[in-house]
Each structure stands twice: as C-alpha cells, then as structure tokens.
Motif scaffolding. Structure first.
Motif, PDB file in Angstrom:
ATOM      1  N   HIS A 386      22.114  -1.933  -6.453  1.00  0.00           N
ATOM      2  CA  HIS A 386      21.018  -1.948  -5.977  1.00  0.00           C
ATOM      3  C   HIS A 386      19.772  -1.731  -7.253  1.00  0.00           C
ATOM      4  O   HIS A 386      18.842  -2.349  -7.263  1.00  0.00           O
ATOM      5  N   GLU A 389      19.625  -5.066  -9.169  1.00  0.00           N
ATOM      6  CA  GLU A 389      18.537  -5.737  -8.430  1.00  0.00           C
ATOM      7  C   GLU A 389      17.313  -5.456  -8.560  1.00  0.00           C
ATOM      8  O   GLU A 389      16.449  -6.408  -8.825  1.00  0.00           O
ATOM      9  N   GLU A 390      16.823  -4.180  -8.597  1.00  0.00           N
ATOM     10  CA  GLU A 390      15.694  -3.743  -8.862  1.00  0.00           C
ATOM     11  C   GLU A 390      14.987  -4.151 -10.320  1.00  0.00           C
ATOM     12  O   GLU A 390      14.149  -4.617 -10.485  1.00  0.00           O
ATOM     13  N   ARG A 394      12.123  -6.519 -11.633  1.00  0.00           N
ATOM     14  CA  ARG A 394      11.284  -5.881 -12.949  1.00  0.00           C
ATOM     15  C   ARG A 394      11.211  -6.902 -14.084  1.00  0.00           C
ATOM     16  O   ARG A 394      10.106  -7.153 -14.864  1.00  0.00           O
TER      17      ARG A 394
END
Length: 466
Positions: A386, A389-390, A394
C-alpha cells in the motif's frame, strides 16, 4: 510418527531432542550411527549388509515351477560378477589380496618420509609426491583402479561403493607404519583424488532411486515452508533485538554450496561450516552457549529454509564413498549425523512435533491456515505494498511537476536570450554612434565659449565706467 519416535524427536519444552546415546551406533562400538544405516555406523552396517548381498545358490526344489536351467543361469551370473570383481582387484593389486611393499627398505622409508612431511590440506604437494618416480607403484595402482571402475561403471552402486571402500583400506595398509593422524591426512588426499574423477560416474547412479528421493524430499521441504523458528523452539531474536538480515543466512549458503563439491570430504566441509554458522547464530543473542537440542532445531530450520538441491543424493554419496573415519567419528561425523537426523525429522514431521493438533497441521499443509508470524509478515507485506502504491502516486505527481517546471524554465531561458539579444543590438548601435562622433573635427567646447563671453562682458563694463 510412532509414540517412541515422537518421544525421541520432540519435547514441548525444548522442541527437538536427540540424546547423545541415540546418535551412537546400535552396536555400542563407540562410533556415530546414522538413520540411513538404521542406526548403525558404516562399519557395522557393512558387516551386516555384506553377508546378505553375497551370492547364494538356489537350493529350492525344482517343483516350484522354476525352470531347472534358471538356477544354473543365476549361479553362472553370480560367478561371473565375482570374477569381474576379482579381476578388478588383480588389476589394481596384481593379486586378490594386497601384497606387502616390495621396494627396498631405504627407498620405502624415504617415500614414507616424503608423505609424512605433507602439511594438512596440501593436496598439490600430495600430487607432486605421487607423481614422483619413487611413488610410481602407488600412482600405477591409483590409475589402474580408476580406469577399471570407469570401465565397470554400470555395476550396481553398492558394488562400486564396496570396491572404493576396499581400495581405501588396502591403500591405507601401505602407510600402516605411520601415525594414525598422518595416515588419515594421506587418505583424505587419496579420497579427493579418486572421487573427484569418479564423481560423474557414481553420483546419483542409475542403479538407485536417489533422483526420485531427491524430488520427494524437495517437495516435502517445500510443503513445510510455513514452519517458523518459534514452532521449532529455535532461540530467535525478539523484536527488541536489533538484527540486520537473517542470522542463519551464512548457514543456509554453506549447505547449498554442498551440491557444487565433488569430493566427499569437501561436501562434509560444507556441512561442518553450516553447523558452525548455526552455533554462531544461536549464540549471537544468548548469554549462554547453544546446546545440542538448540543446534538440532536450528539445523532443521536451516534445511527447511535452504531446501538444498539434491540433498538426499549428496548425503548418500558421502555415505557410500566417504572415508569411514570422516562420518563415524570426530567433528565432521557429529555434524553429519545431526544432518541425517534433521532430514529424518523433516520426513516424519507431524503436528505433535510442532505442538500443533492434527487439524492445525493439516490446515497449514493445505494452506488454509498461516502461523501468527506468517500472518504478521503478510500484513507487513500488504502495508508495504500500500505504501509503495501511495509512493508511486506521489512520484507520478512529482514527475508532472518536474515537467511543468521544465517548460517554465525553457520559456524563462528563451526570454533571457531575447533580452540579451536586444541589449546586444542596442550596445552595437551606441558603439557605432560613439565611433562616428570620434571621427568628426574638434569643436569649441561650450565651457570655453562661456568663459570667453564672460571675459568680454567684464571688459565692456570697465570701459563704460570710465
């Protein structure tokens, strides 16, 4: 696992337990036994196995339906096999039994002194002495033996093992006058010389099922990849202890390297190196030295993590063609016996051995359950995914911002270039005007003219006053 075996292998307090008595030969000869020899040492096992493998005549009555010529055929076949083996021994020794050395005593003493002066592990020095003229007889014996075994490489693997072990024993008799420690060093060089060449002929031989057992063992270990150190009661660093990487990684690397070696003693060296790294890993975060129970548990964990290639074949190769003293006694014998016990434990591993119920064990094997530590690792992996992916989002926004900044920077550079060009043009025009004015005739300056006019006015006023 039977109740007696479960008592031998497991304990709720310490995990895996094997007493020192269980590691020794059943014959109480003082050497280490091995599960591959049903608990006997190699010497006792061969003494028990050889009579059973000896040729026997068929004494059954002829009314059992077997053709009368079949027993004669079997008898002839056995005689032919025995003749081949005796032929091989004659090719090597010149007679069915090894003769006493025929060299002059002084020459023999000089040769033995040369071998006696060898440093431990100096295989190159051993080859130089073996190739010297004074050692020509021993070299001829080695060459004849190697050529004969290669010519009869289709013999059953146990027959080849017996021939190699007989060769070791006969060759060692030539050095019987030397101390036992030096004879051991010399025979280690002999083993390396012989088995490095015979490895391709006898390793994982067609006459045995080593390859099938390798695949079965690899599949078994792969199905147990969920087993954690805590289940095996392996002393493992807790969360408060700072550990970088897997502390058992050096041991895992060492046991995997065993498959790349060809001489049995080199494979045993990998086992010893792996075992020493296990002890180091266990002692790294404990105030007290690791005991035998912790060591065996750690070794089981290392084998499960490494899943070494062709583990069964490598162990059988050492058993069949290694020097007896290397696997029956000493440090290497102790470590190899523990590895054999670890493999036997893995093959019979069940729920009670891991303090699990049969239902829990079956659930783990089928993948329906996962250990708490494994769940935590899976949760950490999910959280990490997760975050990745974040971070990727960005990064994409940052890439877009960088693109916009690049466009603005290019426009600013173009504007600067335009202003610079305009300033350069104006400077050129000013420079031309200055040059043109410099080329005109000199003229009276305004200051000189003003001074002259003021002087005339003063003189005029003076005349008027008069």
């Amino acid at each position: 696992m039977r109740e007696s075996e479960s008592t031998m292998w497991t304990d709720k307090q310490r995990g895996i337990r094997v007493s020192q008595e269980k590691l020794l030969c059943k014959n109480a000869c003082g050497y280490y036994g091995n599960p591959a020899w049903q608990g006997f040492c190699s010497k006792c096992w061969r003494e028990r196995a050889r009579p059973a493998a000896a040729p026997r005549q068929d004494t059954r009555p002829s009314n059992d339906g077997t053709p009368p010529t079949f027993s004669k055929f079997e008898e002839k076949k056995n005689i032919e096999k025995a003749r081949r083996i005796n032929t091989m021994r004659r090719l090597f020794w010149g007679s069915p039994s090894p003769p006493k050395p025929q060299e002059p005593s002084e020459r023999q003493a000089a040769l033995l002194k040369a071998y006696q002066s060898l440093e431990p592990g100096d295989f190159t020095g051993f080859l130089k002495i073996l190739r010297s003229p004074s050692s020509q007889r021993l070299q001829s014996r080695c060459t004849a033996f190697l050529n004969t075994v290669e010519a009869y490489h289709d013999l059953p693997i146990q027959k080849q093992s017996d021939l190699v072990q007989d060769f070791y024993q006969s060759f060692a008799e030539y050095f019987s006058s030397l101390p036992e420690a030096q004879v051991t060093q010399i025979m280690e060089h002999v083993e390396k010389l012989i088995m490095t060449r015979l490895h391709k002929w006898v390793f994982c031989h067609d006459s045995c099922d080593d390859e099938q057992k390798d695949l079965a063992l690899q599949k078994r270990i792969r199905s147990l990849n969920w087993v954690t150190p805590q289940m095996l009661n392996v002393p493992y660093p807790d969360k408060k202890t700072s550990v970088t990487g897997d502390p058992f990684l050096p041991a895992i690397t060492a046991i995997i390297e065993m498959d790349a070696k060809r001489a049995p003693q080199d494979k045993l060296a990998c086992v010893s190196k792996c075992s020493q790294h296990v002890f180091e890993a266990l002692s790294a975060w404990n105030s007290e030295p690791a005991n035998a129970d912790d060591f065996l548990s750690g070794l089981v964990y290392v084998v499960l993590k490494a899943n070494p290639p062709r583990l069964h074949s490598n162990m059988q190769y050492v058993i069949r063609f290694g020097l007896p003293h290397s696997i029956m006694a000493g440090e290497s014998g102790y470590y190899f016996t523990n590895l054999s016990c670890a493999v036997a434990f893995i093959e019979k591993l069940d729920g009670p051995a891991l303090s699990l119920s049969p239902e829990e064990f079956e659930g783990y094997m089928l993948g329906h359950r996962a250990p708490t530590a494994l769940k935590k690792r899976q949760q950490v992996a999910s959280n990490t995914q997760h975050l990745l992916e974040e971070l990727k989002g960005r990064q994409e926004k940052l890439d877009q911002g960088v693109g916009t900044l690049n466009v603005q920077l290019q426009k600013w550079v173009q504007a600067v270039h335009s202003q610079l060009d305009e300033a350069t043009t104006q400077f050129a025009l000013v420079q031309k005007e200055i040059t043109a004015q410099a080329e005109l005739p000199p003229a009276i300056s305004l200051s000189t003219l003003d001074a002259s006019l003021q002087r005339d006015d003063t003189e005029l006023l003076k005349v008027t006053d008069c």
